[in-house]
Write a protein that holds these residues in place. Sequence first.
Motif, PDB file in Angstrom:
ATOM      1  N   UNK A   9       0.890  -1.091   0.249  1.00 30.61           N
ATOM      2  CA  UNK A   9      -0.204   0.044  -0.060  1.00 30.61           C
ATOM      3  C   UNK A   9       0.911   1.330   0.061  1.00 30.61           C
ATOM      4  N   UNK A  10       2.272   1.143  -0.176  1.00 31.92           N
ATOM      5  CA  UNK A  10       2.889   2.254  -0.175  1.00 31.92           C
ATOM      6  C   UNK A  10       3.859   2.164  -1.330  1.00 31.92           C
ATOM      7  N   UNK A  11       3.082   2.291  -2.630  1.00 32.92           N
ATOM      8  CA  UNK A  11       4.097   2.353  -3.803  1.00 32.92           C
ATOM      9  C   UNK A  11       4.580   3.734  -4.096  1.00 32.92           C
ATOM     10  N   UNK A  12       5.592   3.908  -4.841  1.00 30.87           N
ATOM     11  CA  UNK A  12       6.338   5.257  -5.052  1.00 30.87           C
ATOM     12  C   UNK A  12       5.276   5.794  -6.159  1.00 30.87           C
ATOM     13  N   UNK A  13       5.054   7.208  -6.105  1.00 28.21           N
ATOM     14  CA  UNK A  13       4.319   8.004  -6.966  1.00 28.21           C
ATOM     15  C   UNK A  13       4.866   7.617  -8.351  1.00 28.21           C
ATOM     16  N   UNK A  14       3.723   7.643  -9.214  1.00 27.46           N
ATOM     17  CA  UNK A  14       4.076   7.592 -10.399  1.00 27.46           C
ATOM     18  C   UNK A  14       3.343   8.338 -11.466  1.00 27.46           C
ATOM     19  N   UNK A  15       3.877   9.179 -12.475  1.00 27.09           N
ATOM     20  CA  UNK A  15       3.046   9.935 -13.393  1.00 27.09           C
ATOM     21  C   UNK A  15       3.680   9.768 -14.628  1.00 27.09           C
ATOM     22  N   UNK A  16       3.163   9.424 -15.655  1.00 29.53           N
ATOM     23  CA  UNK A  16       3.915   9.125 -16.926  1.00 29.53           C
ATOM     24  C   UNK A  16       4.672  10.432 -17.337  1.00 29.53           C
ATOM     25  N   UNK A  17       4.095  11.507 -17.025  1.00 34.65           N
ATOM     26  CA  UNK A  17       4.929  12.677 -17.431  1.00 34.65           C
ATOM     27  C   UNK A  17       6.302  13.000 -16.968  1.00 34.65           C
ATOM     28  N   UNK A  18       6.086  12.387 -15.624  1.00 32.00           N
ATOM     29  CA  UNK A  18       7.459  12.934 -14.765  1.00 32.00           C
ATOM     30  C   UNK A  18       8.493  11.770 -14.749  1.00 32.00           C
ATOM     31  N   UNK A  19       9.859  11.848 -15.043  1.00 30.63           N
ATOM     32  CA  UNK A  19      10.658  11.075 -14.650  1.00 30.63           C
ATOM     33  C   UNK A  19      10.572  10.190 -13.468  1.00 30.63           C
ATOM     34  N   UNK A  20      10.651   8.818 -13.514  1.00 32.59           N
ATOM     35  CA  UNK A  20      10.493   7.920 -12.133  1.00 32.59           C
ATOM     36  C   UNK A  20      11.488   8.235 -11.315  1.00 32.59           C
ATOM     37  N   UNK A  84      14.493  15.316 -15.180  1.00 35.53           N
ATOM     38  CA  UNK A  84      14.652  15.519 -13.487  1.00 35.53           C
ATOM     39  C   UNK A  84      16.115  16.046 -13.318  1.00 35.53           C
ATOM     40  N   UNK A  85      16.296  16.989 -12.738  1.00 38.29           N
ATOM     41  CA  UNK A  85      17.538  17.879 -12.265  1.00 38.29           C
ATOM     42  C   UNK A  85      17.860  17.117 -10.759  1.00 38.29           C
ATOM     43  N   UNK A  86      18.709  16.180 -10.968  1.00 36.19           N
ATOM     44  CA  UNK A  86      18.721  15.150  -9.483  1.00 36.19           C
ATOM     45  C   UNK A  86      19.512  16.220  -8.558  1.00 36.19           C
ATOM     46  N   UNK A  87      20.648  17.021  -8.886  1.00 39.37           N
ATOM     47  CA  UNK A  87      21.355  17.967  -8.037  1.00 39.37           C
ATOM     48  C   UNK A  87      20.262  19.118  -7.357  1.00 39.37           C
ATOM     49  N   UNK A  88      19.354  19.438  -8.230  1.00 39.00           N
ATOM     50  CA  UNK A  88      18.417  20.494  -7.642  1.00 39.00           C
ATOM     51  C   UNK A  88      17.033  19.855  -7.126  1.00 39.00           C
ATOM     52  N   UNK A  89      17.049  18.658  -7.001  1.00 45.49           N
ATOM     53  CA  UNK A  89      15.545  17.745  -6.472  1.00 45.49           C
ATOM     54  C   UNK A  89      14.171  18.577  -7.377  1.00 45.49           C
ATOM     55  N   UNK A  90      14.616  18.722  -8.759  1.00 46.79           N
ATOM     56  CA  UNK A  90      13.390  19.458  -9.391  1.00 46.79           C
ATOM     57  C   UNK A  90      13.094  18.836 -10.747  1.00 46.79           C
ATOM     58  N   UNK A  91      11.757  19.123 -11.191  1.00 46.77           N
ATOM     59  CA  UNK A  91      11.631  18.533 -12.480  1.00 46.77           C
ATOM     60  C   UNK A  91      11.286  19.913 -13.405  1.00 46.77           C
TER      61      UNK A  91
END
Length: 200
Positions: A9-20, A84-91
Amino acid sequence: MIFLDGENDQKISYHPIIPNDFFEDMESPWKGRVKRIHVEEAFAEVERAAEALSLAISEDFLPIISRIKATTAPLGGPKGEVVYAREHEAVWFKGKRFAPVAWAGTPGEEQIKQLRPAIDSKGRKVGLEWFTTVKVEDALTRYHEAGDKAKARVLELLRGLSAELQTKINILIFASMLLVIAKALFAHVRLNIRSLKSSI
């Protein structure tokens, strides 16, 4: 209270537009640590914020991407994608040569006009190809705040559990030591009984 591997019941959020990777990096540190029923409100808030972020990205970036895909150019044509800009934690939207030469009110132009350079946490431009919108930044901020609250709540529960177990750890150690001693005594008695029977 502790989350078990068999529960789902705790799956990571998923949206096809946003990188996993974005949701994986943001939610994996705290999701799957405690049972959802103990932090239901925090989980629901994160899910709502993730949905709002997905909607903002769909409304602000997808028309631009659709416009880019519809444009065909042999070499050096327009480029753009949600990254997804990992170092900035942003999309953000990453693209180049996507602005029209002449504005004609075609689909995607309004969204292009709303783009602004992506800014890092120190207030500096990230780069010439990185863009965002006010709506996406607001949704991203809400998502991060919801995630931080959920993480804090999970940590609070785990600290409480740790404190509760700390008081019982001495009892557990004592009980396990008694068990080891009892097994050793039983083994000795059994061995002595066998040796007595064999000598008779």
